[in-house]
Design a protein around this motif. Sequence first.
Motif, PDB file in Angstrom:
ATOM      1  N   LEU A   3       5.009   9.406 -11.092  1.00  0.00           N
ATOM      2  CA  LEU A   3       4.138   8.309 -11.499  1.00  0.00           C
ATOM      3  C   LEU A   3       3.959   7.401 -10.295  1.00  0.00           C
ATOM      4  O   LEU A   3       4.914   7.136  -9.555  1.00  0.00           O
ATOM      5  CB  LEU A   3       4.727   7.546 -12.680  1.00  0.00           C
ATOM      6  CG  LEU A   3       4.689   8.317 -13.999  1.00  0.00           C
ATOM      7  CD1 LEU A   3       5.529   7.620 -15.055  1.00  0.00           C
ATOM      8  CD2 LEU A   3       3.262   8.504 -14.500  1.00  0.00           C
ATOM      9  N   THR A   4       2.740   6.961 -10.087  1.00  0.00           N
ATOM     10  CA  THR A   4       2.416   6.166  -8.914  1.00  0.00           C
ATOM     11  C   THR A   4       1.827   4.835  -9.369  1.00  0.00           C
ATOM     12  O   THR A   4       0.776   4.797 -10.010  1.00  0.00           O
ATOM     13  CB  THR A   4       1.415   6.906  -8.013  1.00  0.00           C
ATOM     14  OG1 THR A   4       0.275   7.300  -8.796  1.00  0.00           O
ATOM     15  CG2 THR A   4       2.052   8.154  -7.420  1.00  0.00           C
ATOM     16  N   LEU A   5       2.509   3.755  -9.048  1.00  0.00           N
ATOM     17  CA  LEU A   5       2.067   2.414  -9.418  1.00  0.00           C
ATOM     18  C   LEU A   5       1.903   1.591  -8.146  1.00  0.00           C
ATOM     19  O   LEU A   5       2.712   1.712  -7.220  1.00  0.00           O
ATOM     20  CB  LEU A   5       3.075   1.719 -10.331  1.00  0.00           C
ATOM     21  CG  LEU A   5       3.380   2.347 -11.701  1.00  0.00           C
ATOM     22  CD1 LEU A   5       4.391   3.483 -11.594  1.00  0.00           C
ATOM     23  CD2 LEU A   5       3.929   1.280 -12.652  1.00  0.00           C
ATOM     24  N   THR A   6       0.854   0.785  -8.089  1.00  0.00           N
ATOM     25  CA  THR A   6       0.710  -0.156  -6.992  1.00  0.00           C
ATOM     26  C   THR A   6       0.734  -1.576  -7.550  1.00  0.00           C
ATOM     27  O   THR A   6       0.320  -1.826  -8.684  1.00  0.00           O
ATOM     28  CB  THR A   6      -0.589   0.065  -6.191  1.00  0.00           C
ATOM     29  OG1 THR A   6      -1.719  -0.145  -7.048  1.00  0.00           O
ATOM     30  CG2 THR A   6      -0.640   1.474  -5.613  1.00  0.00           C
ATOM     31  N   PHE A   7       1.219  -2.492  -6.722  1.00  0.00           N
ATOM     32  CA  PHE A   7       1.311  -3.901  -7.090  1.00  0.00           C
ATOM     33  C   PHE A   7       0.661  -4.720  -5.978  1.00  0.00           C
ATOM     34  O   PHE A   7       0.727  -4.345  -4.803  1.00  0.00           O
ATOM     35  CB  PHE A   7       2.774  -4.317  -7.275  1.00  0.00           C
ATOM     36  CG  PHE A   7       3.464  -3.586  -8.386  1.00  0.00           C
ATOM     37  CD1 PHE A   7       3.529  -4.125  -9.660  1.00  0.00           C
ATOM     38  CD2 PHE A   7       4.043  -2.336  -8.168  1.00  0.00           C
ATOM     39  CE1 PHE A   7       4.157  -3.435 -10.692  1.00  0.00           C
ATOM     40  CE2 PHE A   7       4.671  -1.645  -9.192  1.00  0.00           C
ATOM     41  CZ  PHE A   7       4.731  -2.194 -10.459  1.00  0.00           C
ATOM     42  N   THR A   8       0.046  -5.835  -6.349  1.00  0.00           N
ATOM     43  CA  THR A   8      -0.627  -6.683  -5.375  1.00  0.00           C
ATOM     44  C   THR A   8      -0.330  -8.150  -5.652  1.00  0.00           C
ATOM     45  O   THR A   8       0.208  -8.510  -6.706  1.00  0.00           O
ATOM     46  CB  THR A   8      -2.159  -6.504  -5.423  1.00  0.00           C
ATOM     47  OG1 THR A   8      -2.612  -6.826  -6.740  1.00  0.00           O
ATOM     48  CG2 THR A   8      -2.590  -5.097  -5.057  1.00  0.00           C
ATOM     49  N   CYS A   9      -0.740  -8.989  -4.713  1.00  0.00           N
ATOM     50  CA  CYS A   9      -0.770 -10.427  -4.979  1.00  0.00           C
ATOM     51  C   CYS A   9      -1.661 -10.654  -6.209  1.00  0.00           C
ATOM     52  O   CYS A   9      -2.639  -9.924  -6.410  1.00  0.00           O
ATOM     53  CB  CYS A   9      -1.351 -11.166  -3.786  1.00  0.00           C
ATOM     54  SG  CYS A   9      -0.425 -10.937  -2.253  1.00  0.00           S
ATOM     55  N   PRO A  10      -1.375 -11.657  -7.038  1.00  0.00           N
ATOM     56  CA  PRO A  10      -2.111 -11.833  -8.287  1.00  0.00           C
ATOM     57  C   PRO A  10      -3.605 -12.099  -8.136  1.00  0.00           C
ATOM     58  O   PRO A  10      -4.368 -11.876  -9.073  1.00  0.00           O
ATOM     59  CB  PRO A  10      -1.413 -13.030  -8.938  1.00  0.00           C
ATOM     60  CG  PRO A  10      -0.044 -13.039  -8.360  1.00  0.00           C
ATOM     61  CD  PRO A  10      -0.215 -12.584  -6.947  1.00  0.00           C
ATOM     62  N   PHE A  33       6.362  -9.893  -1.400  1.00  0.00           N
ATOM     63  CA  PHE A  33       5.113 -10.641  -1.562  1.00  0.00           C
ATOM     64  C   PHE A  33       5.264 -12.129  -1.242  1.00  0.00           C
ATOM     65  O   PHE A  33       4.264 -12.840  -1.195  1.00  0.00           O
ATOM     66  CB  PHE A  33       4.579 -10.486  -2.987  1.00  0.00           C
ATOM     67  CG  PHE A  33       4.012  -9.130  -3.282  1.00  0.00           C
ATOM     68  CD1 PHE A  33       2.797  -8.741  -2.750  1.00  0.00           C
ATOM     69  CD2 PHE A  33       4.696  -8.234  -4.092  1.00  0.00           C
ATOM     70  CE1 PHE A  33       2.259  -7.492  -3.005  1.00  0.00           C
ATOM     71  CE2 PHE A  33       4.168  -6.967  -4.367  1.00  0.00           C
ATOM     72  CZ  PHE A  33       2.951  -6.598  -3.824  1.00  0.00           C
ATOM     73  N   GLU A  34       6.495 -12.574  -1.076  1.00  0.00           N
ATOM     74  CA  GLU A  34       6.775 -14.008  -0.896  1.00  0.00           C
ATOM     75  C   GLU A  34       6.212 -14.806  -2.071  1.00  0.00           C
ATOM     76  O   GLU A  34       5.627 -15.878  -1.893  1.00  0.00           O
ATOM     77  CB  GLU A  34       6.212 -14.516   0.444  1.00  0.00           C
ATOM     78  CG  GLU A  34       6.829 -13.826   1.644  1.00  0.00           C
ATOM     79  CD  GLU A  34       6.286 -14.347   2.971  1.00  0.00           C
ATOM     80  OE1 GLU A  34       5.041 -14.462   3.104  1.00  0.00           O
ATOM     81  OE2 GLU A  34       7.100 -14.644   3.846  1.00  0.00           O
ATOM     82  N   GLY A  35       6.375 -14.253  -3.266  1.00  0.00           N
ATOM     83  CA  GLY A  35       5.884 -14.921  -4.467  1.00  0.00           C
ATOM     84  C   GLY A  35       5.618 -13.926  -5.576  1.00  0.00           C
ATOM     85  O   GLY A  35       6.166 -12.817  -5.587  1.00  0.00           O
ATOM     86  N   SER A  36       4.742 -14.301  -6.495  1.00  0.00           N
ATOM     87  CA  SER A  36       4.441 -13.486  -7.669  1.00  0.00           C
ATOM     88  C   SER A  36       3.570 -12.290  -7.301  1.00  0.00           C
ATOM     89  O   SER A  36       2.971 -12.235  -6.219  1.00  0.00           O
ATOM     90  CB  SER A  36       3.734 -14.331  -8.731  1.00  0.00           C
ATOM     91  OG  SER A  36       4.552 -15.387  -9.155  1.00  0.00           O
ATOM     92  N   TYR A  37       3.470 -11.347  -8.234  1.00  0.00           N
ATOM     93  CA  TYR A  37       2.689 -10.124  -8.027  1.00  0.00           C
ATOM     94  C   TYR A  37       2.276  -9.580  -9.386  1.00  0.00           C
ATOM     95  O   TYR A  37       2.832  -9.964 -10.428  1.00  0.00           O
ATOM     96  CB  TYR A  37       3.517  -9.076  -7.273  1.00  0.00           C
ATOM     97  CG  TYR A  37       4.821  -8.720  -7.976  1.00  0.00           C
ATOM     98  CD1 TYR A  37       4.883  -7.643  -8.859  1.00  0.00           C
ATOM     99  CD2 TYR A  37       5.972  -9.491  -7.798  1.00  0.00           C
ATOM    100  CE1 TYR A  37       6.066  -7.337  -9.524  1.00  0.00           C
ATOM    101  CE2 TYR A  37       7.147  -9.192  -8.453  1.00  0.00           C
ATOM    102  CZ  TYR A  37       7.190  -8.111  -9.314  1.00  0.00           C
ATOM    103  OH  TYR A  37       8.351  -7.811  -9.986  1.00  0.00           O
ATOM    104  N   ILE A  38       1.269  -8.707  -9.380  1.00  0.00           N
ATOM    105  CA  ILE A  38       0.820  -8.058 -10.616  1.00  0.00           C
ATOM    106  C   ILE A  38       0.556  -6.579 -10.362  1.00  0.00           C
ATOM    107  O   ILE A  38       0.428  -6.140  -9.211  1.00  0.00           O
ATOM    108  CB  ILE A  38      -0.456  -8.713 -11.201  1.00  0.00           C
ATOM    109  CG1 ILE A  38      -1.633  -8.592 -10.219  1.00  0.00           C
ATOM    110  CG2 ILE A  38      -0.208 -10.159 -11.579  1.00  0.00           C
ATOM    111  CD1 ILE A  38      -2.974  -9.011 -10.826  1.00  0.00           C
TER     112      ILE A  38
END
Length: 261
Positions: free
Chosen positions: A199-206, A88-93
């Motif tokens: 279990l399926t989790l997705t993460f994105t830019c905040p 992500f080149e940084g934080s994520y949630i």
Amino acid sequence: MSTFSTHHETELTSQGWTVVPNLVQSDLIDTLNNALVPSLARRDAIRLSNGVMQDCGGTAHHVLADDPCYVQLLSCFEKVDPLFKQFFEGSYILNSYGGFINEFDAKTYAHHVHRDIRFHSNAKRFMLNTLVMLDDFTVENGATYILSGSHHQSDKPDDEAFFQQAARITGQRGSLLLFDSRIWHAAGTNRTNLPRRALTLTFTCPFFKQQLDYPRLFGYANARECSAYLRQVIGFNARVPSSLEEFYVPVEQRFYQRGQD
């Protein structure tokens, strides 16, 4: 201890996916498998009541607050935090947290060729998919199809070409499959008599909206009990204030913290 190594980042960049083996301990996997059945039953009851059961068998969405084991699993992702931050080149949630029980010969939306982000961009990577193998993934029990390199392909491939060329992602239970959400993929068909669970989790830019308001679901009061990593990933540092009283507070108390870009 981090399980990150450079080849995972190389694979994620070049082919669009990578597998991190042995991320989750066997006893936690057992607990998660036990929790997933009532989680699915709860959602099936709601879907049946609301008339939205079509094409979703075996899928359980937004399980984070169902059982402490789901939060415990999320804590395990701190081991690959360096890899996620590079991606992500940084934080994520956290954007979504679901489960999938792939039964014999089942057909759902997950079995169709698809990608999990609705637009294509080469300028920035906005979303990362993760899949935790709760059973061994084999070709026979429906190992995921992924078309390597297709995260650079904006148009959906035709089904025949996809299934001829796609890799089958196999691995031992407790392993973590990571893939760029721009990549074209599909669940495989389970040809065995045993369920294949994940279990399926997705993460994105905040700055992306979460599919569900996870901080509110988890409980604002419970944020104090979380590690700094969980507070960030659950989304406590990227909330939107709902009143002027919540907006006008000292910097350290702000809902939307610095560095959430």
